[in-house]
Design a protein around this motif. Structure first.
Motif, mmCIF file in Angstrom:
data_model
loop_
_atom_site.group_PDB
_atom_site.id
_atom_site.type_symbol
_atom_site.label_atom_id
_atom_site.label_comp_id
_atom_site.label_asym_id
_atom_site.label_seq_id
_atom_site.Cartn_x
_atom_site.Cartn_y
_atom_site.Cartn_z
ATOM 1 N N LEU A 146 16.156 -41.166 -19.994
ATOM 2 C CA LEU A 146 16.319 -42.290 -19.064
ATOM 3 C C LEU A 146 15.274 -42.234 -17.963
ATOM 4 O O LEU A 146 14.702 -43.263 -17.574
ATOM 5 C CB LEU A 146 17.726 -42.282 -18.462
ATOM 6 N N ASP A 147 15.014 -41.039 -17.450
ATOM 7 C CA ASP A 147 14.007 -40.903 -16.386
ATOM 8 C C ASP A 147 12.616 -41.247 -16.897
ATOM 9 O O ASP A 147 11.806 -41.838 -16.176
ATOM 10 C CB ASP A 147 14.033 -39.478 -15.818
ATOM 11 N N SER A 148 12.323 -40.873 -18.150
ATOM 12 C CA SER A 148 11.022 -41.210 -18.732
ATOM 13 C C SER A 148 10.875 -42.718 -18.873
ATOM 14 O O SER A 148 9.839 -43.290 -18.516
ATOM 15 C CB SER A 148 10.873 -40.548 -20.104
ATOM 16 N N ALA A 154 8.190 -40.188 -9.480
ATOM 17 C CA ALA A 154 8.112 -40.150 -8.006
ATOM 18 C C ALA A 154 9.497 -39.971 -7.392
ATOM 19 O O ALA A 154 9.671 -39.208 -6.431
ATOM 20 C CB ALA A 154 7.449 -41.421 -7.484
ATOM 21 N N LEU A 155 10.494 -40.679 -7.933
ATOM 22 C CA LEU A 155 11.858 -40.553 -7.418
ATOM 23 C C LEU A 155 12.389 -39.140 -7.628
ATOM 24 O O LEU A 155 13.063 -38.586 -6.749
ATOM 25 C CB LEU A 155 12.780 -41.562 -8.110
ATOM 26 N N LEU A 156 12.097 -38.567 -8.783
ATOM 27 C CA LEU A 156 12.548 -37.205 -9.057
ATOM 28 C C LEU A 156 11.899 -36.201 -8.116
ATOM 29 O O LEU A 156 12.551 -35.263 -7.643
ATOM 30 C CB LEU A 156 12.238 -36.834 -10.509
ATOM 31 N N SER A 367 18.252 -46.575 -10.703
ATOM 32 C CA SER A 367 17.143 -46.765 -11.629
ATOM 33 C C SER A 367 17.571 -46.423 -13.061
ATOM 34 O O SER A 367 17.236 -47.133 -14.011
ATOM 35 C CB SER A 367 15.967 -45.883 -11.217
ATOM 36 N N ARG A 368 18.338 -45.338 -13.225
ATOM 37 C CA ARG A 368 18.785 -44.925 -14.552
ATOM 38 C C ARG A 368 19.739 -45.950 -15.167
ATOM 39 O O ARG A 368 19.641 -46.272 -16.350
ATOM 40 C CB ARG A 368 19.469 -43.569 -14.460
ATOM 41 N N LYS A 369 20.671 -46.439 -14.375
ATOM 42 C CA LYS A 369 21.639 -47.412 -14.888
ATOM 43 C C LYS A 369 20.952 -48.716 -15.277
ATOM 44 O O LYS A 369 21.336 -49.353 -16.254
ATOM 45 C CB LYS A 369 22.718 -47.667 -13.840
ATOM 46 N N LYS A 370 19.941 -49.068 -14.504
ATOM 47 C CA LYS A 370 19.213 -50.299 -14.798
ATOM 48 C C LYS A 370 18.496 -50.198 -16.136
ATOM 49 O O LYS A 370 18.510 -51.132 -16.949
ATOM 50 C CB LYS A 370 18.212 -50.593 -13.678
ATOM 51 N N LYS A 447 6.261 -44.594 -26.366
ATOM 52 C CA LYS A 447 5.458 -45.690 -25.819
ATOM 53 C C LYS A 447 5.483 -45.679 -24.296
ATOM 54 O O LYS A 447 4.462 -45.871 -23.638
ATOM 55 C CB LYS A 447 5.990 -47.021 -26.333
ATOM 56 N N SER A 448 6.633 -45.414 -23.721
ATOM 57 C CA SER A 448 6.741 -45.456 -22.255
ATOM 58 C C SER A 448 6.117 -44.235 -21.601
ATOM 59 O O SER A 448 5.617 -44.312 -20.487
ATOM 60 C CB SER A 448 8.213 -45.558 -21.843
#
Length: 555
Positions: A146-148, A154-156, A367-370, A447-448
């Motif tokens: 999810l973070d990737s 930056a948030l991490l 951000s993760r939930k989004k 890809k991300s």
């Protein structure tokens, strides 16, 4: 992007050098052993420890070297922060090891730790195998995906700094409370000891001064006798040294009237008379001033006994040590007096640090939930062609106390059949389903992440036919964005490759050697046909192989 892999003196390899290209590269072989050597060598580059049993010739070291094109990836900061030589176009990683178990890792010829090599290769290459399918059931891996996808680097980093600060303040507060509790128990004892030291009013070096005075007062009579005797010899009434010296001076002075050479001696004797007379007067003054004083001696003895008593009690050697101990007691009592204020200050700082960390964790969670909802949609679409027609997927979030990665505990909930209840992925997926699910996730994440290279190691095991073809198409589509290496035993997958390598073994003298070669068009048809029909290649298998390749070219 991986551009070259060189292996020497490793397992069944004397020396092997492979140049890799962009797109989808297929690696096949007549047995799994040769291909596993390739994967084993790449695993060493990724920071895994070497097995000394893999050294082919025990008299030589084994070497695995991989060259990467890093021109399109921003890695300069990593190299500079780790004091590594940076080249914008190329990075060379090397692992050397011997049968003794000793190994060394290098980045651009600079020795590095395995941990550092592992950290660097995490930015360069990802190996996906059947074994790694189990990662999808790990909460930390699920959260990392999810973070990737959300681009939360930056948030991490921001959260990590705030969480670290909060933990440091919390630990300091805990220590302060424990110290306060312990010191409170010792406070009365400390104050009693400090009072004894303060009442003594010690001065620096006092014991040495008192001991010298004690020695003088104790031996007054002997000292006076010695000084009186010296005085009499120097300037007494009968035949004193000073009288004889004066006579000598007069005699030499008289001689100097008729002998110039004696003038200097006469002058020196006159000076000696003056100096000796001064010494005699000083001795007389010392002798006259020195008196036996029992009261002063008693005072000195009492003072020394008090100092010695405390030195013995505290196991120190001198009064200066007692003064140091006094300063330490004063400092500890000062800390006790100020500890409540310090604890209140730390409690306020802890609350602020916790609030800041929670705020940062909330941003991460948002951000993760989004991204989780969009991830679920993409996963269904990606998995559909792989035969997972009825898949339902959802990311379940649970709030937890702040931890290293935030305040989210996540679980991947999945159902593979109609009317099936969503369950944690580790409880519901079969091996084949898990493999295809993981392949879908890797396709989305790769890809991300903009990762240079991804390797699929026989992830198509357990599938065939149309699903196998879809897997190959998915890998081919992914290779338009990043370099993809696929080790496969399925001709439907192999036919999708832009480049095709065959790993094979041959017997040489009394040993077996693994080699690899690039297949041209004809050789590729032959390899696909062998994969279709086995060692006895039929004409129909050849025609099927051509059809598979034609489908790749046209579709």
């Amino acid at each position: 992007m991986l551009t070259k892999l060189t292996i020497s003196n490793y397992a069944l390899i004397d020396r092997l050098e492979v140049d890799f290209k962009k797109g989808l590269t297929i690696i096949t072989g007549e047995t799994g052993a040769g291909k596993s050597i390739i994967m084993g060598a790449l695993s060493l580059i990724l920071g895994e420890r070497a097995d000394s049993k893999s050294v082919r010739d025990k008299s030589k070291k084994s070497v695995v070297e991989a060259t990467f094109d890093i021109s399109k990836f921003d890695l300069q900061h990593f190299f500079e922060s780790n004091d590594l030589e940076y080249f914008a176009e190329e990075c060379i990683l090397r692992k050397e090891f011997s049968d003794s178990g000793r190994s060394r890792a290098f980045v651009n010829d600079t020795p590095v730790s395995l941990a550092l090599m592992r950290e660097l290769t995490n930015n360069l290459i990802d190996i996906h195998s059947q074994h790694s399918n189990m990662l999808v059931s790990k909460p930390a891996y699920q959260l990392g995906i999810l973070d990737s996808l959300a681009g939360n680097k930056a948030l991490l980093e921001d959260y990590a700094l705030k969480y670290k600060h909060y933990k440091e303040i919390s630990a300091e507060l805990d220590r302060a409370k424990k110290d306060f509790s312990r010191n409170k128990e010792e406070e009365d004892y400390l104050r009693f000891q400090l009072t004894q030291l303060q009442e003594l009013k010690l001065e620096k070096g006092e014991d040495e001064v008192l001991e010298a005075l004690q020695k003088k007062l104790t031996n007054v009579t002997e000292i006076k006798e010695n000084l009186w005797q010296a005085q009499m010899l120097l300037d007494g009434e009968d035949n004193s040294i000073l009288d004889n010296l004066k006579t000598s001076a007069k005699s030499v002075s008289a001689a100097a009237q008729n002998m110039a050479e004696a003038e200097e001696l006469a002058t020196r004797l006159d000076s000696a008379v003056i100096e000796l007379k001064d010494v005699a007067m000083a001795v007389a003054a010392l002798q006259e001033d020195l008196e036996f004083n029992p009261d002063e001696l008693e005072r000195v003895n009492d003072r020394l006994n008090a100092i010695y008593s405390l030195e013995t009690k505290h196991s120190v050697k001198c009064s200066d040590d007692l003064m140091q101990l006094q300063a330490e007691y004063e400092q500890r009592l000062s800390e006790i007096d100020n500890s409540e204020d310090n604890i209140k200050r730390l409690e306020i700082e802890e609350a602020k640090a916790l609030a800041a960390a929670k705020s940062s964790a909330d941003l991460l969670s948002e951000s993760r939930k989004k991204v989780a909802a969009e991830f679920a949609k993409q996963l269904k679409l990606t998995a559909l062609p792989l035969g997972l027609n009825n898949i339902e997927f959802k990311v379940l979030f649970e709030h937890q106390d702040l931890a290293r990665n935030g305040a989210d505990a996540v679980r991947y909930m999945v159902a593979f059949n109609k009317n099936q209840e969503l369950m944690p992925v580790e409880m519901t997926a079969s091996g084949g389903e898990l493999s295809r699910l993981m392949l879908s996730i890797k396709t989305i994440v790769a890809k991300s992440m903009n990762l240079p290279t991804i390797i699929f190691d026989e992830v198509d095991t357990g599938v065939s036919g149309e699903v196998a073809e879809k897997i190959g198409s998915m890998m081919a589509e992914l290779s338009e964005h990043i370099q993809v290496l696929a080790i496969t035993h399925l001709p439907q997958v192999a036919a999708q490759g832009d480049n095709h390598y065959k790993v094979y073994k041959t017997d040489v003298d009394d040993s077996t050697v693994t080699s690899i070669k690039v297949l041209d068009s004809e050789a590729r048809i032959h390899e696909l046909a062998a994969m279709l029909s086995g060692s006895s290649i039929s004409q129909s298998a050849i025609e099927n192989a051509k059809t598979l390749l034609k489908h790749k070219i046209t579709g």
